[in-house]
Scaffold this motif. Sequence first.
Motif: not given
Length: 565
Positions: A220-221, A223
Amino acid sequence: QAAFRSNLSHLLELIGSGKESLIFMKKRIKQLAAHWALAARRLEAKLKGARRDQKQILIHIGFLTEESGDVFSPRVLKGGPLGEMVQWADILAVLFVLGHNLKITVSLKELQSNLGVPPGRGSCPLTVPLPFDLIYTDYHGLQQMKQHMGLSFKKYRCRFRVIDTFGTEPAYNHEEYATLHGYRTNWGYWNFNPKQFMTMFPHTPDNSFMGFVSEELNSTEKQLIKNNKASNMAVVYGKEASIWKIQGKEKFLGILNKYMEIHGTVYYETQRPPEVPAFVKNHGLLPQQEFQQLLRKAKLFIGFGFPYEGPAPLEAIANGCIFLQSRFSPPHSSLNHEFFRGKPTSREVFSQHPYAENFIGKPHVWTVDYNNSEEFEAAIKAIMRIQVDPYLPYEYTCEGMLERIYAYIQHQDFCATIEPSLLVVPPQPARAPTALAPNATHLVWPHNASLGSEAWPPVHSLQGWLSETGRTCTDTCLDKGLICEPSFFHFLNTQDAFLKLNVTCDRTESEMNHLYPAFAQLGQECYLQKEPILYSCAGSNTKYRRLCPCRDFQKGQVALCRDCL
Ligand code: U2F
């Protein structure tokens, strides 16, 4: 028995306080605490409950002691070197998380009290048993311990581990040999097993690779970072104004400025440093976490050639930047460059960050000639067109470092004496001289399975190769997709090994030379190594083809062979 620890608050107490350097290290440990805890859980699962002894460990950070001048602490907030502090903070975290019992000293007084030297006494008597299984220190600390431990320094020398950023090659380590052959160093000749020296990058297989860590991002980070990148933002590598004094800067920065907005994190007191051009947006020296945030926005991290081999490029690449750096031609080394002069290595450095160039490479790392404006501009244009993902080699993650140091503590034993009978292969019967077979191939171990069954790395990972004339063993092994493993040299230091490689020796001599075992084509002579601590992956001479012990390695964890855990 050692148990993994995931709460680091006791470590923070052990470190003490006062100095800026210690404050920096504690802050870093706190910031990475959750990453260490996660890494500990992962490694614990991987090791499936393997038994580990809890070690008593002394960590004496010599360069931070007042007695060594402590030039680093006052510069922490002024753009001075932080790389060493980054590494020591991570070493402390690793040893603590692995569950060992630590004593940490940053002054001579504390050191003496931990060694049991009575106050006012110069050195401890021989009879005092050393209460530590392992001592991690640096060259400054080593000097202090030599002065204050008396004869026990020699007795317990095998327990030392020396944190040594740029490494120590065997030829410089062996006192008598170095003195005789002009391998000069400012840092002393310690006659250690070269694997006791632990480096910041895996640049010298003769030493152990200690490393440090960079923050690992989850998907997530990653992205988020990709979505928020400013495609025309560059950050310059260099927090001290002196780094910006480089010749020719106007030309290449002028080119970069046509395409990108240039940012810097250069320390200043009241006024903008005159070395930093007006078009550069200078943020001043940033706290480590804010520096990471800046890297997350930036597209490019650009090096000016100094500092050599620091942590920042890995952090930049881990945060999705492309690292652009200059190629050095001729390469820099202790023979031609002030910075390296007196360091115990002849290693040639072909760019500002050889690890980034050779272990990471494109698309993350671009190494170009800054004096060649066309090449420089072409690189910038190409970089503008591509997108890269954040990337961090496994060996620089918390888990990777934890795994590596776990393996060293478990398996590296420089106090154990190897049975001489294991090392000596009976002399071979004389054979008629023949030329070296043109297709001489490599030697795979074990040709005698009982030999070296106790060795670590396990001996079945060994492949013996004969180098080309004038090549080092480091390069010979790399050419085969392998890594030179000096602890295997003794398996190859035999007449038998030469025979098995189709080398027939007219004569065999045993001498002290860091290039041996080797074969000299002229005269068909074979040379064996007489002095085990001189075994060296580094070094070459156009006279010799060297006998090289290579081994496999895990992808992303070059310090460990496939069956090393
Ligand atoms: C290297 O030391 P340096 O301190 O010059 O190394 P850098 O790569 O610049 O990075 C050290 C840390 O500084 C941090 C950054 C790095 O982890 O996050 N930092 C920061 O906190 N604030 C900023 O604004 C910019 C960076 C090397 F490590 C040493 O071993 C050598 O002695 C030295 C000389 O070659 O170079």
